[in-house]
Enzyme design. Structure first.
Site, PDB file in Angstrom:
ATOM      1  N   PHE A 125     -10.861   4.797   8.559  1.00  0.00           N
ATOM      2  CA  PHE A 125      -9.842   5.311   9.472  1.00  0.00           C
ATOM      3  C   PHE A 125     -10.074   6.825   9.582  1.00  0.00           C
ATOM      4  O   PHE A 125     -10.047   7.534   8.571  1.00  0.00           O
ATOM      5  CB  PHE A 125      -8.461   5.011   8.898  1.00  0.00           C
ATOM      6  CG  PHE A 125      -7.350   5.200   9.876  1.00  0.00           C
ATOM      7  CD1 PHE A 125      -6.941   4.144  10.677  1.00  0.00           C
ATOM      8  CD2 PHE A 125      -6.715   6.423  10.002  1.00  0.00           C
ATOM      9  CE1 PHE A 125      -5.909   4.308  11.590  1.00  0.00           C
ATOM     10  CE2 PHE A 125      -5.688   6.596  10.921  1.00  0.00           C
ATOM     11  CZ  PHE A 125      -5.282   5.536  11.713  1.00  0.00           C
ATOM     12  N   ASP A 195      -7.422   4.618  -0.554  1.00  0.00           N
ATOM     13  CA  ASP A 195      -6.430   4.575   0.509  1.00  0.00           C
ATOM     14  C   ASP A 195      -6.004   3.113   0.626  1.00  0.00           C
ATOM     15  O   ASP A 195      -6.820   2.250   0.969  1.00  0.00           O
ATOM     16  CB  ASP A 195      -7.058   5.073   1.821  1.00  0.00           C
ATOM     17  CG  ASP A 195      -6.059   5.097   2.966  1.00  0.00           C
ATOM     18  OD1 ASP A 195      -5.163   4.226   2.988  1.00  0.00           O
ATOM     19  OD2 ASP A 195      -6.181   5.963   3.844  1.00  0.00           O
ATOM     20  N   TYR A 220       4.727   2.285   6.745  1.00  0.00           N
ATOM     21  CA  TYR A 220       5.199   1.727   8.026  1.00  0.00           C
ATOM     22  C   TYR A 220       4.391   0.524   8.482  1.00  0.00           C
ATOM     23  O   TYR A 220       4.683  -0.047   9.516  1.00  0.00           O
ATOM     24  CB  TYR A 220       5.224   2.798   9.128  1.00  0.00           C
ATOM     25  CG  TYR A 220       3.958   3.601   9.317  1.00  0.00           C
ATOM     26  CD1 TYR A 220       2.868   3.066   9.982  1.00  0.00           C
ATOM     27  CD2 TYR A 220       3.859   4.901   8.835  1.00  0.00           C
ATOM     28  CE1 TYR A 220       1.709   3.805  10.165  1.00  0.00           C
ATOM     29  CE2 TYR A 220       2.708   5.639   9.004  1.00  0.00           C
ATOM     30  CZ  TYR A 220       1.632   5.092   9.673  1.00  0.00           C
ATOM     31  OH  TYR A 220       0.489   5.826   9.848  1.00  0.00           O
ATOM     32  N   LYS A 221       3.358   0.141   7.722  1.00  0.00           N
ATOM     33  CA  LYS A 221       2.573  -1.044   8.098  1.00  0.00           C
ATOM     34  C   LYS A 221       3.186  -2.266   7.407  1.00  0.00           C
ATOM     35  O   LYS A 221       4.297  -2.654   7.735  1.00  0.00           O
ATOM     36  CB  LYS A 221       1.111  -0.804   7.753  1.00  0.00           C
ATOM     37  CG  LYS A 221       0.517   0.290   8.660  1.00  0.00           C
ATOM     38  CD  LYS A 221      -0.873   0.750   8.294  1.00  0.00           C
ATOM     39  CE  LYS A 221      -1.303   1.851   9.249  1.00  0.00           C
ATOM     40  NZ  LYS A 221      -2.451   2.612   8.760  1.00  0.00           N
ATOM     41  N   ARG A 367      -7.397  -7.073  17.001  1.00  0.00           N
ATOM     42  CA  ARG A 367      -6.890  -7.192  15.612  1.00  0.00           C
ATOM     43  C   ARG A 367      -5.603  -7.996  15.582  1.00  0.00           C
ATOM     44  O   ARG A 367      -4.700  -7.767  16.392  1.00  0.00           O
ATOM     45  CB  ARG A 367      -6.576  -5.807  15.029  1.00  0.00           C
ATOM     46  CG  ARG A 367      -7.747  -4.908  14.819  1.00  0.00           C
ATOM     47  CD  ARG A 367      -7.342  -3.723  13.939  1.00  0.00           C
ATOM     48  NE  ARG A 367      -6.077  -3.101  14.367  1.00  0.00           N
ATOM     49  CZ  ARG A 367      -5.440  -2.173  13.682  1.00  0.00           C
ATOM     50  NH1 ARG A 367      -5.925  -1.751  12.518  1.00  0.00           N
ATOM     51  NH2 ARG A 367      -4.324  -1.634  14.131  1.00  0.00           N
TER      52      ARG A 367
HETATM   53  C1  LIG Z   1      -2.574   3.978   9.076  1.00  0.00           C
HETATM   54  C2  LIG Z   1      -3.559   4.732   8.269  1.00  0.00           C
HETATM   55  C3  LIG Z   1      -3.403   6.097   8.033  1.00  0.00           C
HETATM   56  C4  LIG Z   1      -2.255   6.813   8.698  1.00  0.00           C
HETATM   57  O1  LIG Z   1      -2.190   8.151   8.484  1.00  0.00           O
HETATM   58  P1  LIG Z   1      -0.886   8.990   8.866  1.00  0.00           P
HETATM   59  O2  LIG Z   1      -1.066  10.218   8.126  1.00  0.00           O
HETATM   60  O3  LIG Z   1       0.300   8.169   8.469  1.00  0.00           O
HETATM   61  O4  LIG Z   1      -0.862   9.157  10.344  1.00  0.00           O
HETATM   62  C5  LIG Z   1      -4.324   6.726   7.216  1.00  0.00           C
HETATM   63  N1  LIG Z   1      -5.348   6.054   6.660  1.00  0.00           N
HETATM   64  C6  LIG Z   1      -5.527   4.728   6.883  1.00  0.00           C
HETATM   65  C7  LIG Z   1      -6.667   4.000   6.238  1.00  0.00           C
HETATM   66  C8  LIG Z   1      -4.648   4.041   7.688  1.00  0.00           C
HETATM   67  O5  LIG Z   1      -4.819   2.749   7.919  1.00  0.00           O
END
Ligand SMILES: *Cc1c(COP(=O)(O)O)cnc(C)c1O
Length: 408
Positions: A125, A195, A220-221, A367
């Site tokens: 990401f 992460d 939030y996921k 997805r």
């Molecule tokens: C959703 C996600 C983020 C989100 O980062 P924010 O700082 O909340 O915008 C970061 N890393 C991964 C791997 C994600 O899936």
């Protein structure tokens, strides 16, 4: 082929079926995007209203002490700890995943003076890679290097300070071997930062058992904390004892924030990873979703997640133009299924119009996230059926389905 009646029979004996009523989902929707923004827990509006009207509106500033606002980042951290295999004092809720990664990465680089390379996965990401770039630019001689996880071992030399990897890949849903990779990274003298954005709430995460050094993740996921809800960070107790230093040294990480001293003196423990005032309304929403999670057995969640993803893969493989990008092996799969299709974007839009909500990630991935607390086997069967109909009818070719919004 599996019939809808067989799915109904599976739902009838589903030990998690009762959780569906904990969520306020609109009728006529099969929500397969809980890996991007989790659904609204039915109890959240009431809890948020209470914080707004009573704690804020009536009690005003007294709530910092009397409603426990000041303690909230720790209290929520203690409640997230069992979901990630951590000790209660190793987790705190604050800021965002990106900001928390910045903080733990600066601490990691300081714990490995003389080592200046941060390894990341080029397919991760992107915010994680951008943060690694930003952090290494602040440390003299440091650099961020992108490698594929399967080639990690070749790059683990004496200059590597830290490795940042996603436990589950946000695009393909591939799950990495957390204990194995952590052990190899540490054997090379480096620190392992996980992460867990796409694994927390999707499967049992065992940071402590794997010996992870640091971790970050969002709420939030799969955790259903609400749009932009605060993230969390994890620091192994052995590092906390050594007094790690992170670079966003704000007053909430100070040992005596209300002494208003001019010099920074960090708190002992996980509190030194705080920076500023917590976002209490977002934390209130997260608090109520954790009330739901507290009743859920993660082993049952994982078993149902694998059953739902197996079912979806079985039903959609072989559909015209579809290639399954998610690993078939359970040990390598998170809780989403990614399907390649040359016209994935309009296909997903046509599906959304039919009430099946998934999303699209460039260049060609559709997805679908599977959230065992609010999805049934029948929902999965219906979603696969709708996808088959969208592909057979060719309705996705209608021009309006190709118009892109800012968020895909
Ligand atoms: C959703 C996600 C983020 C989100 O980062 P924010 O700082 O909340 O915008 C970061 N890393 C991964 C791997 C994600 O899936």
């Amino acid at each position: 082929m599996i019939t809808r009646e067989e799915c109904e029979a599976l739902d009838a004996v589903d030990p998690l079926a009762a959780f569906r009523k904990e969520f306020a989902l609109p009728d006529g929707v099969v929500y397969l995007d809980g890996n991007s923004l989790g659904a609204l827990p039915a109890r959240t509006p009431g809890r948020v209203r209470q914080v707004v009207e009573e704690e804020w509106g009536r009690e005003l500033i007294r709530s910092w002490n009397e409603a426990g606002w000041f303690e909230q980042p720790y209290r929520l951290g203690r409640r997230i700890a069992p979901l990630i295999g951590a000790e209660p004092e190793e987790v705190v809720v604050c800021d965002t995943t990106s900001v928390n990664l910045f903080k733990v990465l600066t601490a990691a680089l300081r714990l490995r003076p003389g080592r200046r390379t941060v390894l990341g996965d080029g397919a991760a990401f992107p915010t994680d890679l951008y943060i690694a770039e930003g952090v290494t630019a602040l440390f003299e001689g440091a650099r961020s290097v992108l490698v594929a996880p399967e080639e990690l071992d070749r790059h683990l030399d004496g200059d590597v300070a830290a490795v940042v990897l996603s436990h589950v890949d946000y695009r393909t849903g591939e799950l990495l071997d957390m204990p194995g990779i952590t052990a190899r990274v540490q054997a090379a003298g480096a620190l392992m930062i996980w992460d867990v954005c796409h694994s927390v709430g999707a499967l049992p995460v065992e940071l402590g058992a794997a010996g992870a050094d640091f971790a970050v993740g969002c709420t939030y996921k799969y955790l259903n904390g609400g749009p932009g809800s605060p993230a969390f960070l994890y620091v192994a107790r052995r590092h906390l004892a050594a007094g790690p230093q992170q670079s966003l040294s704000g007053w909430f990480g100070h040992a005596r924030p209300f002494a208003f001293e001019p010099g920074y003196d960090p708190k002992d423990g996980i509190g030194r990873f705080l920076t500023s005032s917590p976002s209490l309304l977002g934390q209130a929403a997260l608090e109520s979703s954790l009330d739901v999670w507290e009743q859920a057995d993660l082993t049952a969640v994982r078993a149902k997640s694998l059953a739902l993803t197996d079912l979806f893969i079985t039903l959609v493989e072989g559909l015209d133009g579809i290639e399954v990008a998610t690993p078939r092996e359970h040990a390598r799969r998170g809780s989403q299924v990614a399907l390649r299709h040359a016209d994935g974007y309009p296909v997903v839009q046509a599906l959304i119009e039919r009430g099946v909500i998934g999303d699209f990630r460039a260049p060609d991935l559709m997805r679908f996230g599977f959230t065992p607390l609010y999805l049934s086997h029948t929902d999965v069967w219906d979603a696969a059926q709708q996808l088959a109909e969208v592909l057979e009818s060719g309705e996705w070719r209608e021009e309006r389905f190709s118009r892109r919004g800012e968020v895909t």
